[in-house]
Design a protein around this motif. Sequence first.
Motif, PDB file in Angstrom:
ATOM      1  N   PRO A  53       0.824  -1.209   0.000  1.00 31.66           N
ATOM      2  CA  PRO A  53       0.000   0.000   0.000  1.00 31.66           C
ATOM      3  C   PRO A  53       0.867   1.272   0.000  1.00 31.66           C
ATOM      4  CG  PRO A  53      -0.683  -1.538   1.722  1.00 31.66           C
ATOM      5  CD  PRO A  53       0.656  -1.987   1.228  1.00 31.66           C
ATOM      6  N   ARG A  54       0.800   2.003  -1.066  1.00 32.36           N
ATOM      7  CA  ARG A  54       1.465   3.304  -1.221  1.00 32.36           C
ATOM      8  C   ARG A  54       2.917   3.305  -0.727  1.00 32.36           C
ATOM      9  NH1 ARG A  54      -3.119   7.792   0.510  1.00 32.36           N
ATOM     10  NH2 ARG A  54      -4.773   7.016  -0.840  1.00 32.36           N
ATOM     11  N   PRO A  55       3.762   2.451  -1.254  1.00 28.09           N
ATOM     12  CA  PRO A  55       5.149   2.405  -0.764  1.00 28.09           C
ATOM     13  C   PRO A  55       5.928   3.638  -1.196  1.00 28.09           C
ATOM     14  CG  PRO A  55       4.887   0.975  -2.663  1.00 28.09           C
ATOM     15  CD  PRO A  55       3.512   1.499  -2.342  1.00 28.09           C
ATOM     16  N   ALA A  56       6.378   4.408  -0.232  1.00 26.33           N
ATOM     17  CA  ALA A  56       7.113   5.635  -0.534  1.00 26.33           C
ATOM     18  C   ALA A  56       8.416   5.338  -1.268  1.00 26.33           C
ATOM     19  CB  ALA A  56       7.398   6.394   0.763  1.00 26.33           C
ATOM     20  N   GLU A  57       9.002   4.149  -1.021  1.00 29.12           N
ATOM     21  CA  GLU A  57      10.280   3.802  -1.621  1.00 29.12           C
ATOM     22  C   GLU A  57      10.207   3.695  -3.144  1.00 29.12           C
ATOM     23  OE1 GLU A  57       8.490   2.176   0.626  1.00 29.12           O
ATOM     24  OE2 GLU A  57       9.713   0.976   1.991  1.00 29.12           O
ATOM     25  N   LEU A  58       9.013   3.433  -3.677  1.00 30.84           N
ATOM     26  CA  LEU A  58       8.872   3.229  -5.115  1.00 30.84           C
ATOM     27  C   LEU A  58       8.396   4.459  -5.866  1.00 30.84           C
ATOM     28  CD1 LEU A  58       8.899   0.288  -3.929  1.00 30.84           C
ATOM     29  CD2 LEU A  58       7.352  -0.324  -5.788  1.00 30.84           C
ATOM     30  N   ARG A  59       8.020   5.501  -5.139  1.00 27.40           N
ATOM     31  CA  ARG A  59       7.356   6.630  -5.763  1.00 27.40           C
ATOM     32  C   ARG A  59       8.168   7.269  -6.886  1.00 27.40           C
ATOM     33  NH1 ARG A  59       2.660   6.753  -6.444  1.00 27.40           N
ATOM     34  NH2 ARG A  59       3.291   7.192  -8.549  1.00 27.40           N
ATOM     35  N   GLY A  60       9.461   7.516  -6.620  1.00 23.93           N
ATOM     36  CA  GLY A  60      10.287   8.170  -7.627  1.00 23.93           C
ATOM     37  C   GLY A  60      10.407   7.353  -8.895  1.00 23.93           C
ATOM     38  N   ASP A 103      13.483   4.134 -25.227  1.00 22.46           N
ATOM     39  CA  ASP A 103      13.633   2.688 -25.425  1.00 22.46           C
ATOM     40  C   ASP A 103      14.700   2.087 -24.520  1.00 22.46           C
ATOM     41  OD1 ASP A 103      11.658   2.660 -27.281  1.00 22.46           O
ATOM     42  OD2 ASP A 103      12.966   2.553 -29.030  1.00 22.46           O
ATOM     43  N   ALA A 104      15.687   2.872 -24.115  1.00 24.16           N
ATOM     44  CA  ALA A 104      16.713   2.391 -23.190  1.00 24.16           C
ATOM     45  C   ALA A 104      16.330   2.649 -21.745  1.00 24.16           C
ATOM     46  CB  ALA A 104      18.058   3.051 -23.499  1.00 24.16           C
ATOM     47  N   ILE A 105      15.636   3.770 -21.504  1.00 26.43           N
ATOM     48  CA  ILE A 105      15.298   4.152 -20.132  1.00 26.43           C
ATOM     49  C   ILE A 105      14.230   3.241 -19.530  1.00 26.43           C
ATOM     50  CG2 ILE A 105      14.198   5.975 -18.753  1.00 26.43           C
ATOM     51  CD1 ILE A 105      15.608   8.004 -20.566  1.00 26.43           C
ATOM     52  N   THR A 126      14.766  -1.571 -12.203  1.00 27.93           N
ATOM     53  CA  THR A 126      14.884  -0.867 -10.925  1.00 27.93           C
ATOM     54  C   THR A 126      13.622  -1.048 -10.094  1.00 27.93           C
ATOM     55  OG1 THR A 126      16.341   0.788 -11.927  1.00 27.93           O
ATOM     56  CG2 THR A 126      15.266   1.387  -9.850  1.00 27.93           C
ATOM     57  N   LEU A 127      12.473  -0.963 -10.754  1.00 23.46           N
ATOM     58  CA  LEU A 127      11.204  -1.134 -10.050  1.00 23.46           C
ATOM     59  C   LEU A 127      11.082  -2.540  -9.462  1.00 23.46           C
ATOM     60  CD1 LEU A 127       8.422   0.063  -9.332  1.00 23.46           C
ATOM     61  CD2 LEU A 127       7.584  -0.786 -11.527  1.00 23.46           C
ATOM     62  N   LEU A 128      11.492  -3.554 -10.222  1.00 21.35           N
ATOM     63  CA  LEU A 128      11.432  -4.927  -9.720  1.00 21.35           C
ATOM     64  C   LEU A 128      12.292  -5.080  -8.469  1.00 21.35           C
ATOM     65  CD1 LEU A 128      10.639  -7.905  -9.948  1.00 21.35           C
ATOM     66  CD2 LEU A 128      12.530  -8.205 -11.571  1.00 21.35           C
ATOM     67  N   LEU A 129      13.494  -4.536  -8.493  1.00 20.31           N
ATOM     68  CA  LEU A 129      14.367  -4.612  -7.321  1.00 20.31           C
ATOM     69  C   LEU A 129      13.771  -3.876  -6.131  1.00 20.31           C
ATOM     70  CD1 LEU A 129      17.796  -4.162  -9.120  1.00 20.31           C
ATOM     71  CD2 LEU A 129      17.122  -6.150  -7.773  1.00 20.31           C
ATOM     72  N   HIS A 130      13.173  -2.716  -6.384  1.00 18.22           N
ATOM     73  CA  HIS A 130      12.537  -1.953  -5.304  1.00 18.22           C
ATOM     74  C   HIS A 130      11.368  -2.725  -4.698  1.00 18.22           C
ATOM     75  CE1 HIS A 130      14.584   1.834  -4.895  1.00 18.22           C
ATOM     76  NE2 HIS A 130      14.517   2.105  -6.182  1.00 18.22           N
ATOM     77  N   ILE A 131      10.548  -3.349  -5.551  1.00 16.88           N
ATOM     78  CA  ILE A 131       9.407  -4.117  -5.051  1.00 16.88           C
ATOM     79  C   ILE A 131       9.887  -5.255  -4.158  1.00 16.88           C
ATOM     80  CG2 ILE A 131       7.573  -5.721  -5.734  1.00 16.88           C
ATOM     81  CD1 ILE A 131       7.115  -3.979  -8.207  1.00 16.88           C
TER      82      ILE A 131
END
Length: 299
Positions: A136-143, A160-162, A169-174
Amino acid sequence: MDVLSDVITVMRTGRPRSALAGWQAPWAQEFAAVPGSAGFQIVLRGPCWLLRPAADPLPLAVGDVVFRPHGAGHILADDPATRPVAPACHPGDPRASDGYVAVTAPDTVTLCGAYELGTDRAHPLLAGLPDLIHLPRPAELRGTVDLLAAEMERPRLGTDAIVPALLDTLLLHILRTWLDRSETGWAAAVNEPATAAALEAMHREPARPWTVATLAARAGLSRAPFARRFAERTGQPPLTYLTWWRMVTAARLLRESDAPLSVVAARVGYTSEFAFATAFKRRHGVAPGRYRTGYSEIQ
């Protein structure tokens, strides 16, 4: 690399995919199961519900992240009673293309995505994850979420690269966020200092001739308590895990390099090419040379 980074590097294959989707009420979309993948849903605007078989409807608010580590199917809807449309190859499916699904004045906007995973090298850390992870609303992933959504909505030079980099990065953060919040299984293993020290040692130096005693010393424990604690946290004895990790690492080297088998064997701790080939075949069901040839033929 650290254990989590290693896990993702070994398992990730193909190209991750993502999409923005807008919905107008009443709406309900069924997302088909995609074996061999992991997928996420992030609510960017408006509330919605996540529906699964044999489970209570889950209300989602803006900012919520839902991760399906085993590619299970599900439904998103404005209301649990809304009838869903037939499942399709949805935007987050790794077989689909990145894109933005435009809807005029949407009530709800979601960011979805999926990753292809090599099931033949599934790490127990991911294999042991629950069917559904709700953050629920994880602040760590917001950016990361904001950057990814902006790139998806307004593609520019470099998108296409970004986008794939942001998806990784999102997968690692999750996963890191879930591991930080959980206290069981592999979450306990990577968060508990003694077990984590031994895991890091094996991942950083797989070729080193580790024994239970030397790993216990790295963990700061005597041999028996260390072996017991490691098995309790990871579900297997330390040297069993070490052998598994060496064989997974060897398979990656065979796929990604043209190094001679003797070099691959040495890099995972085997001075004898025969002993390496025997251990590799026991794990992968095929000799290292044939594994490399077979992988090259399907590329």
